[in-house]
Scaffold this motif. Structure first.
Motif, PDB file in Angstrom:
ATOM      1  N   GLY A 660       0.838  -1.205  -0.068  1.00 21.93           N
ATOM      2  CA  GLY A 660      -0.004  -0.021  -0.001  1.00 21.93           C
ATOM      3  C   GLY A 660       0.916   1.340  -0.022  1.00 21.93           C
ATOM      4  N   ASP A 661       0.766   2.040   0.949  1.00 26.37           N
ATOM      5  CA  ASP A 661       1.341   3.078   1.045  1.00 26.37           C
ATOM      6  C   ASP A 661       2.948   3.216   1.731  1.00 26.37           C
ATOM      7  N   TRP A 662       3.389   2.035   1.979  1.00 23.92           N
ATOM      8  CA  TRP A 662       4.855   1.953   2.700  1.00 23.92           C
ATOM      9  C   TRP A 662       5.610   2.580   1.460  1.00 23.92           C
ATOM     10  N   PRO A 663       6.461   3.464   1.916  1.00 18.73           N
ATOM     11  CA  PRO A 663       7.739   3.989   1.191  1.00 18.73           C
ATOM     12  C   PRO A 663       8.742   2.940   0.632  1.00 18.73           C
ATOM     13  N   CYS A 664       8.739   3.199  -0.718  1.00 10.88           N
ATOM     14  CA  CYS A 664       9.381   2.379  -1.419  1.00 10.88           C
ATOM     15  C   CYS A 664      10.397   3.136  -2.768  1.00 10.88           C
ATOM     16  N   ARG A 665      11.230   2.767  -3.245  1.00 10.47           N
ATOM     17  CA  ARG A 665      12.077   3.531  -4.159  1.00 10.47           C
ATOM     18  C   ARG A 665      12.402   2.301  -5.265  1.00 10.47           C
ATOM     19  N   GLN A 666      11.708   2.576  -6.590  1.00 12.83           N
ATOM     20  CA  GLN A 666      11.795   1.574  -7.594  1.00 12.83           C
ATOM     21  C   GLN A 666      13.395   1.862  -8.154  1.00 12.83           C
ATOM     22  N   LEU A 667      14.038   0.491  -8.252  1.00 13.95           N
ATOM     23  CA  LEU A 667      15.159   0.504  -8.562  1.00 13.95           C
ATOM     24  C   LEU A 667      15.338   0.122  -9.869  1.00 13.95           C
ATOM     25  N   ASP A 668      14.545  -0.484 -10.625  1.00 11.31           N
ATOM     26  CA  ASP A 668      15.121  -0.978 -12.143  1.00 11.31           C
ATOM     27  C   ASP A 668      13.961  -1.767 -12.679  1.00 11.31           C
ATOM     28  N   GLU A 669      13.920  -2.160 -13.798  1.00 17.07           N
ATOM     29  CA  GLU A 669      13.074  -3.290 -14.313  1.00 17.07           C
ATOM     30  C   GLU A 669      14.329  -4.433 -14.814  1.00 17.07           C
ATOM     31  N   VAL A 670      14.339  -5.476 -14.378  1.00 13.11           N
ATOM     32  CA  VAL A 670      15.260  -6.469 -14.944  1.00 13.11           C
ATOM     33  C   VAL A 670      14.602  -7.835 -15.146  1.00 13.11           C
ATOM     34  N   THR A 671      15.480  -8.613 -16.055  1.00 10.18           N
ATOM     35  CA  THR A 671      15.049  -9.727 -16.426  1.00 10.18           C
ATOM     36  C   THR A 671      15.905 -10.882 -15.504  1.00 10.18           C
ATOM     37  N   VAL A 672      15.279 -11.726 -14.963  1.00 11.75           N
ATOM     38  CA  VAL A 672      15.853 -12.559 -14.194  1.00 11.75           C
ATOM     39  C   VAL A 672      15.772 -13.985 -14.642  1.00 11.75           C
ATOM     40  N   ARG A 673      16.666 -14.790 -14.309  1.00 10.92           N
ATOM     41  CA  ARG A 673      16.829 -16.132 -14.859  1.00 10.92           C
ATOM     42  C   ARG A 673      15.391 -16.972 -14.687  1.00 10.92           C
ATOM     43  N   GLY A 674      15.015 -17.603 -15.476  1.00  9.19           N
ATOM     44  CA  GLY A 674      13.696 -18.274 -15.502  1.00  9.19           C
ATOM     45  C   GLY A 674      12.532 -17.697 -15.982  1.00  9.19           C
ATOM     46  N   ARG A 675      12.741 -16.090 -16.245  1.00  3.51           N
ATOM     47  CA  ARG A 675      11.683 -15.535 -16.842  1.00  3.51           C
ATOM     48  C   ARG A 675      11.937 -14.671 -17.959  1.00  3.51           C
ATOM     49  N   LYS A 676      11.085 -14.667 -18.778  1.00  4.07           N
ATOM     50  CA  LYS A 676      11.281 -13.992 -20.128  1.00  4.07           C
ATOM     51  C   LYS A 676      10.907 -12.561 -19.980  1.00  4.07           C
ATOM     52  N   ALA A 677       9.970 -11.937 -19.354  1.00  2.00           N
ATOM     53  CA  ALA A 677       9.702 -10.793 -19.195  1.00  2.00           C
ATOM     54  C   ALA A 677      10.373 -10.202 -18.021  1.00  2.00           C
ATOM     55  N   PRO A 678      10.713  -8.638 -18.236  1.00  2.00           N
ATOM     56  CA  PRO A 678      11.346  -8.080 -16.853  1.00  2.00           C
ATOM     57  C   PRO A 678      10.564  -7.867 -16.084  1.00  2.00           C
ATOM     58  N   VAL A 679      11.050  -7.700 -14.834  1.00  2.00           N
ATOM     59  CA  VAL A 679       9.949  -7.513 -13.551  1.00  2.00           C
ATOM     60  C   VAL A 679      10.625  -6.412 -12.886  1.00  2.00           C
ATOM     61  N   ALA A 680       9.679  -5.473 -12.299  1.00  2.00           N
ATOM     62  CA  ALA A 680      10.124  -4.246 -11.479  1.00  2.00           C
ATOM     63  C   ALA A 680      10.498  -4.701 -10.263  1.00  2.00           C
ATOM     64  N   ILE A 681      11.718  -4.088  -9.726  1.00  2.00           N
ATOM     65  CA  ILE A 681      12.299  -4.288  -8.400  1.00  2.00           C
ATOM     66  C   ILE A 681      12.446  -3.062  -7.762  1.00  2.00           C
ATOM     67  N   HIS A 682      12.241  -3.126  -6.407  1.00  2.00           N
ATOM     68  CA  HIS A 682      11.856  -2.172  -5.355  1.00  2.00           C
ATOM     69  C   HIS A 682      12.762  -1.970  -4.212  1.00  2.00           C
ATOM     70  N   GLU A 683      13.368  -1.098  -3.652  1.00  2.00           N
ATOM     71  CA  GLU A 683      13.907  -1.108  -2.265  1.00  2.00           C
ATOM     72  C   GLU A 683      12.812  -0.646  -1.340  1.00  2.00           C
ATOM     73  N   ALA A 684      12.744  -1.388  -0.164  1.00  2.00           N
ATOM     74  CA  ALA A 684      11.942  -0.975   0.847  1.00  2.00           C
ATOM     75  C   ALA A 684      12.584   0.139   1.704  1.00  2.00           C
ATOM     76  N   LEU A 685      12.222   1.258   2.062  1.00  2.00           N
ATOM     77  CA  LEU A 685      12.731   1.952   2.896  1.00  2.00           C
ATOM     78  C   LEU A 685      12.088   1.924   4.431  1.00  2.00           C
TER      79      LEU A 685
END
Length: 687
Positions: A660-685
């Protein structure tokens, strides 16, 4: 095949556990009910229960003993004042004759019953000595013999009393005895029943001896009744015999003999009924059900048990009938109306004359008042009844109440079960008192009370046992994975928790020490082991504090998840809070490590939320409660990216949305092993 066998064994174990729980919950209660039913139907005699029944009966007698004084019956009392004024007992028959004359001629009494026995001749006048002289030294003295004949009527006190008794309605009393030393003396009245079947005679008891009155007195009286009363095993008199068999002949109790006169010299007959066949010893022959008095003034039916006994009725405590001192009657000190038209019982309350009984109302209850109570209740038709079908009714109540509680209590919480048990006890007590008060019916109550309290106690005990058993089972299954407080929460409803595999949306956390290989090569093995123990203990404490389930240690890595086995709607938030708390805890641990000359640690944490399989999984050699699935693999990949992005806690997109409204910072969209589509990753603050 081996996996199928293990699954089958697990199912059999679960069936056995449930069957054991059912047996523990119901079998003790069923056995208690069966024992109480057997006791109610007279197949068992349980002494403590019988004693409790007697105590509860006494309590009800005291509760209901509140009736006003019965003015129809009065007691002329040979009390201590009478003995002090007129001399010790026995008094002369001349004085008793005068007392009879006073009661009837002066005071106009209706009927007199004597709670005393006049068994021996009265020689206090000296007539016997004068007769000895007349037949001895003075047998030829005509003047002496003539004077003796003139004096004889006034000196023959027994004859004077017999004459007084003959002229008025008087019922005498006599005593019965049995045993090897029993003797017979005096005369008995005419039996009230004859030609009874041997079984009926046996049910009345067999008395071998008696202490009757002088034949001349008995012949003059209208009748007589025995004074004996049965005594229970605890020494308390709670019942009264109405009839007794003496050497094969049947005689009435004093109160019954007086009732016969009051009804109009009533003829007595018995009413019989067959006992219910399911009672112990029932269904054989006939049993006495009631006595019926058929007299000129009407018919009086007196219900009794099969031994012609009734429960001794008490209007109230001692003094429920008017007492008048015999000395006052003899001295004509009473107002004329005190005895007029009333039934009089002559008895004693003087302690030295030993006519006091232990009753539910006290340990020194006057025997004469017990007779008055019985006569009063018979005339009013208010004798408490306990008919032959009473045990069957009691058994029916036991069955109804017991079945209801057996079905209800196991399904209730302890507090609700206590409320139901208390309400049932209240209904049982109030219902029993109502039946006593309005139907004049005595129903056993001890068995019902023991049943209700026993079933409640068994439910508490079995519930506690099963709860502890469930706690031990849950602790055995989940104790190594979840904190004790979650095991405690699960134990409140253990049926809802199992280790069977299932699909659920959970949040999983991976934490790994960065550069562990280099660290391991630079430290002695003992110190490395101690360092890892301290580190893993610190982060595990954090996981447990945030209601997480510890999955496993993989070398220096820690895996935990939230949302199982205990459901947690906020599993994503709790997992992120735990990840941030683990980083904070590591700073405190590092301070200790540096102080000890060890290197400070850095960890990367990856958290992801999604659908995964959770349950007991593994081989037949080793199993564990763990999670599997693509969402789990992604959390591991996110942990691996934490060093690359210099982030302490990296979370997936699904976790960020769940926060929900928890403070987070988006880091990137990456392609990880085992997945074809990129996934968004975030840092929890830190929130």
């Amino acid at each position: 095949m081996k996996v199928a066998h293990a699954t089958h064994s697990k199912r059999l174990g679960e069936v056995r556990r449930r069957l054991t729980a059912i047996i523990l919950r119901y079998l003790p209660g069923v056995l208690l009910l069966a024992v109480l039913l057997a006791q109610s139907l007279h197949y068992l005699e349980i002494a403590p229960l019988q004693r409790l029944e007697a105590v509860l009966y006494d309590a009800r007698v005291r509760f209901f003993a509140q009736a006003p004084i019965d003015e129809r019956i009065v007691i002329v009392d040979i009390d201590e004042r009478s003995l002090a004024e007129l001399g010790r007992w026995p008094w002369s028959r001349a004085r008793l004759a005068e007392l009879v004359e006073r009661i009837f001629a002066d005071y106009g009494a209706l009927l007199l019953g004597l709670d005393v026995i006049l068994a021996e001749a009265d020689e206090s006048s000296g007539l016997a000595s004068l007769q000895a002289l007349a037949s001895g030294a003075l047998r030829g003295n005509a003047g002496f013999l003539a004077a003796l004949e003139d004096l004889r009527p006034s000196l023959d006190y027994d004859a004077r009393l017999a004459d007084a008794i003959r002229r008025y309605p008087v019922i005498l009393g006599f005593h019965l005895s049995s045993g090897a030393a029993a003797a017979s003396s005096g005369a008995l009245p005419t039996p009230v029943l004859s030609d009874l079947a041997p079984g009926t005679l046996a049910s009345l008891g067999s008395w071998t001896g008696y202490g009757g009155n002088l034949p001349a007195l008995q012949e003059a009286a209208m009748g007589a009744g025995f004074l004996n009363a049965p005594v229970d095993g605890d020494g308390v008199t709670r019942r009264a015999w109405l009839l007794a068999s003496v050497q094969g002949r049947v005689y009435p109790a004093l109160a019954l003999a007086m009732a016969q006169v009051l009804i109009g010299n009533a003829r007595l007959q018995l009413q019989f009924s067959a006992p219910p066949p399911w009672l112990a010893g029932g269904g054989k022959g006939t049993a006495i059900e009631a006595l019926e008095l058929l007299g000129a003034r009407g018919t009086l039916r007196i219900a009794s048990d099969s031994h012609a006994r009734v429960l001794l009725p008490f209007r109230g405590r001692e003094g429920s009938f008017a007492y008048y001192s015999a000395a006052d009657v003899l001295a004509a000190r009473l107002p004329d109306e005190r005895l007029r038209g009333r039934v009089v019982l002559l008895g004693t309350t003087a302690p030295g004359l030993l006519d006091q009984r232990v009753t539910p109302l006290g340990e020194a209850y006057p025997g004469v008042e017990a007779h008055a109570n019985l006569l009063s209740a018979m005339l009013d038709g208010r004798l408490l009844q306990s008919p032959a079908w009473t045990p069957v009714a009691a058994a029916g109540l036991l069955l109804i109440v017991g079945s209801g509680l057996l079905l209800a209590l196991p399904r209730l919480s302890p507090l609700s079960a206590a409320g139901v048990a208390l309400a049932t006890l209240l209904l049982v007590v109030l219902g029993n008192l109502a039946v006593w008060a309005f139907a004049q019916l005595l129903l056993p109550i001890a068995g019902l009370l023991v049943l209700v309290l026993g079933l409640f106690a068994l439910q508490l005990f079995v519930g506690y046992f099963l709860e502890q058993r469930g706690k031990r089972r849950l602790a055995r299954l989940f104790g190594q994975y979840v904190p004790p407080e979650l095991v405690e929460e699960m134990s409140r409803d253990p049926q809802h928790y199992s280790m069977a595999g299932r699909s659920a949306e959970l949040t999983v956390l991976f934490a790994d020490v960065r550069g562990f290989t280099t660290l391991a090569e630079s430290m002695p093995p003992g110190e490395l082991a101690q360092l890892m123990n301290d580190y893993l203990s610190a982060v595990t404490d954090v996981i447990r504090a945030h209601r997480g389930t510890l999955d496993k240690y993989i070398g220096d890595a820690v895996v935990a998840f939230w949302g199982a086995p205990v459901a947690d709607p906020q599993h994503a938030r709790h997992a992120v809070m735990a990840g941030l708390a683990m980083q904070a805890a590591l700073q405190r641990v590092n301070q200790d490590f540096v102080a000890r000359g060890w290197p400070a640690l850095q960890i990367g944490i990856g958290i992801n939320t999604g659908s995964m399989v959770v349950g007991d999984m593994g081989s037949r050699h080793r199993r564990a409660y763990t999670v599997l699935g693509d969402a789990v693999n992604l959390a591991s990949r996110l942990q691996g990216l934490s060093a690359q992005y210099g982030a302490g806690v990296i979370i997936g997109e699904a976790t960020r949305q769940a926060l929900g409204d928890w403070p987070c910072r988006q880091l990137d969209e990456v392609t990880v092993r085992g997945r074809k589509a990129p996934v968004a990753i975030h840092e929890a603050l830190a929130g």
